[in-house]
Design an enzyme around this catalytic site. Sequence first.
Site, mmCIF file in Angstrom:
data_model
loop_
_atom_site.group_PDB
_atom_site.id
_atom_site.type_symbol
_atom_site.label_atom_id
_atom_site.label_comp_id
_atom_site.label_asym_id
_atom_site.label_seq_id
_atom_site.Cartn_x
_atom_site.Cartn_y
_atom_site.Cartn_z
ATOM 1 N N GLU A 302 0.839 -1.210 0.000
ATOM 2 C CA GLU A 302 0.000 0.000 0.000
ATOM 3 C C GLU A 302 0.869 1.254 0.000
ATOM 4 O OE1 GLU A 302 -2.874 -0.758 -0.766
ATOM 5 O OE2 GLU A 302 -2.826 -2.834 -0.110
ATOM 6 N N HIS A 305 2.198 2.013 -3.418
ATOM 7 C CA HIS A 305 1.191 2.575 -4.327
ATOM 8 C C HIS A 305 1.235 4.103 -4.338
ATOM 9 C CE1 HIS A 305 -1.220 -0.493 -6.162
ATOM 10 N NE2 HIS A 305 -1.707 -1.004 -5.050
HETATM 11 N N1 BAL Z 1 -5.951 -1.210 -4.829
HETATM 12 C C1 BAL Z 1 -6.691 -2.175 -4.126
HETATM 13 C C2 BAL Z 1 -5.955 -2.794 -3.004
HETATM 14 C C3 BAL Z 1 -4.555 -3.016 -3.362
HETATM 15 O O1 BAL Z 1 -4.237 -3.693 -4.321
HETATM 16 O O2 BAL Z 1 -3.681 -2.457 -2.748
HETATM 17 ZN ZN ZN Z 2 -2.469 -2.885 -4.845
#
Ligand code: BAL
Ligand code: ZN
Length: 880
Positions: A302, A305
């Site tokens: 996370e 991301h």
């Molecule tokens: N974007 C949804 C959850 C994850 O893949 O981090």
């Molecule tokens: Zn993800």
Amino acid sequence: PAAIHLADYQAPAWRVLDTRLTFDLAPSATRVTTVLTLEANPDAAVGSDATPPLVLNGEHLTLESVRVDGRALASDEYKLDETHLTLAGLPANCELETVVVIDPAANTALEGLYVSSGMFCTQCEAEGFRRITYYPDRPDVMSVFTTTIIADKDSYPILLSNGNPIERGEREGGRHFVTWQDPHPKPCYLFALVAGDLVKHDDSFTTMSGRDVALEIWVEPENLDKTQHAMNSLKASMKWDEEVYGREYDLDIFMIVAVNDFNMGAMENKGLNIFNSACVLANPDTTTDAAFQRVEGVVAHEYFHNWSGNRVTCRDWFQLSLKEGFTVYRDQTFSADMNSAPVKRIEDVAMLRTAQFAEDAGPTAHPVRPASYIEISNFYTLTIYEKGSEVVRMVANLLGEEAFRRGSDLYFARNDGSAATIEDFISAMSEASGRDFSQFMRWYSQAGTPNIAASGTFDAQAGTYSLTLRQSTPPSPGQAEKLPLVIPVRMGLVGADGSDLTLTLDGEALGTEIVLELTEAEQTFVFTGLAGDAEPVPSLLRGFSAPVKLAFDYSREQLAFLMQHDSDGFNRWDAGQRLAMAALEDLMAAWQRGEQEAQLDERLLAAYRFLLQSEASDRAVLAEMLTLPSEAYIAEQQSVVDVDAIHWARKTAKAQLASALRDDFVALYHANAQQGDYAPTFEQMARRSLKNAALSYLMSIEDEEGMRLSQAQLAAAHNMTDVRAALTMLVHSSRTDLGDPALKSFAERWSHDPLVMDQWFSIQVTRPQADVLDRVRFLMEHPAFSLTNPNKVRALIGAFAGQNRVNFHRLDGEGYRLLADVVIELNRLNPEIAARIITPLTRYKRFDAKRQDLMKAELERIRGEKLSNNLYEVVEKALA
Ligand code: BAL
Ligand code: ZN
């Protein structure tokens, strides 16, 4: 419901320059006021002076008012239906205000704004924001957000959203408010809000440019002692992303919130990650080593991301793997760096080869970039994530570390603050390396797992070894014909003395390990200059260099040889798995001939003896090597899955290994049993996994000493890894006189802790004994179970249907019936979870005719219901 096609993509007609949200929170009636600063998108102009209609998504909303530039619209001035609010004739620049009322307490789908354990939280990816307000709910509409949250101060003292808090204050009637501002433009799927009675674990991180970032993990008060590991993981991730990718965090505050009811593992909302509590909370008493590692991996995923997903997001949901495949690759390499790299690779590949390969061979098979979907939440799949990661890994390996880093720097620089496509990613890699990726792009568009048939011929006189590789990809739904892919095959030739030979191709000596690039349907590579009479043994696809099935007609002696000598740790493990598969196939054949007894291949026994008696340098790898292929993996190797034969063969092999090597297993147990204080280090985890692997062999024959050790390990209660291992072994044995009281006291001790009770459910429903179905039904009535909590559904129903194969596939069809009953209930409560939990039923074509009929009948029964889009798409594909 209609399918949406990638080919139909059009740029958005309107941009949102600014989004201002005000939430007046109440569980059953939350009022959301939304003010959007809009601009007709000149890039999407339709050729006349009139602006295009503004089409906003919105579902389950009660609309109270609409204003444009301050003027209230009458209801005939806009069009409203169940899924859209449409306004025509707007000025090219205008301000739109809507007021809606929503019911978070009734939201059991857990998409949008909902209530979990008394707190408000959100989940907007992929299309949850449309359940909060009317909005262009698509990832290529990016806006800055300012969010004001108003709530009762006693019940919801903590009010969080994305970005930085800029104002707070009191309101009448015991209410208060906080305003948050996120300066980074983002799509609405990254919006988040949390309101609750929470406490935080505080820390800070100084970034590479010297900025201090406040780190906060918010949890319910009773969980404050379970946050240290996530905090350590977060700081390690932040540092790693700076060092390995040059990525620095970009806000003053980074928050994580733990939520009990959550469809996914976690969500990367900008500056405010929301986590399933199972993926963030960890403490030695309640959490196993595997879960500690999951927390580390998910926290990293996370966090990563923030760049691969948030700063650079996806243009549309067909590009989902752009952020997910890349981010999984990033979290996998991070975890490899933090722990044992070979073990991480083995675990990831084992999962890919069972679960993702099964998906690739099933009715919902789809490419890493699908061409169409009905319901995007059905595409958060192993193919998008794990195969997507393998595709990025191939890019990284083809380019080498430096060029890959140049490519990722270029990708981030060029696409920062925008919504990108897979082409943007690959073209950055191509420019950074000078490599042509046109054929490679087929990895993104072709579904199915490629097969490589490899064969070799040794000519001792000429000193040559000719290796022929043939590739083919089986048809998948909607894709009958497949074209050849670019498949990197990392390989070596192992000489008789166990060392790698020098590889000479076309007169050039290339070292002892090379990557062959298979680009045609069939290619032959001739290695020359090989001395001696002994045929070398090829070690192919080292490190699992491509997500394919590779067949080579190894003799069992060659496999045993590679298992001892291959210089590639992954391939040593894989040779062991292949040898074990061969031995298991003998046993399955005996079972199918009706034999009640059969002898395990001596060569497997000898290989295990060698493993147990050699000085293991890497305990973690040894534990993997001592694990027989899982039932799921064995099933993947069969043309028609014979669940009973698989179960019997694996059990028989394990018991014979345990009987023959009993004293070695006892010694192995004791050699790894000593413990200091628990720490989630990979050295300690390796010892525990080795010790518990040894114990599971002993328990497979219900050895007296094994029984005693299990009971002592359970009673010592040193940590949940050991407790769970011992409890599982006792409960899965025939000794209900030991297992049942142990379960009872475990439940008495842990009834207050939902994550521990999830484990308690899973342990019981994976029991191999035939009476387990009654236990599943009984446990569904247990006060700690709830169909509205996805973790509980996964722990009880998911574990039964997915891991207890021999009982789920009972010939009376009762296992199938139970799953179908649950799916029908969940269709109403939580369609996303319903469409996931049904998976084992959709794979019916892999089984014998009788089971196929039974499973199909349950699918037909489900089809008879009024289905959510999620379930409709999956069931129709399964029955097609
Ligand atoms: N974007 C949804 C959850 C994850 O893949 O981090
Ligand atoms: Zn993800």
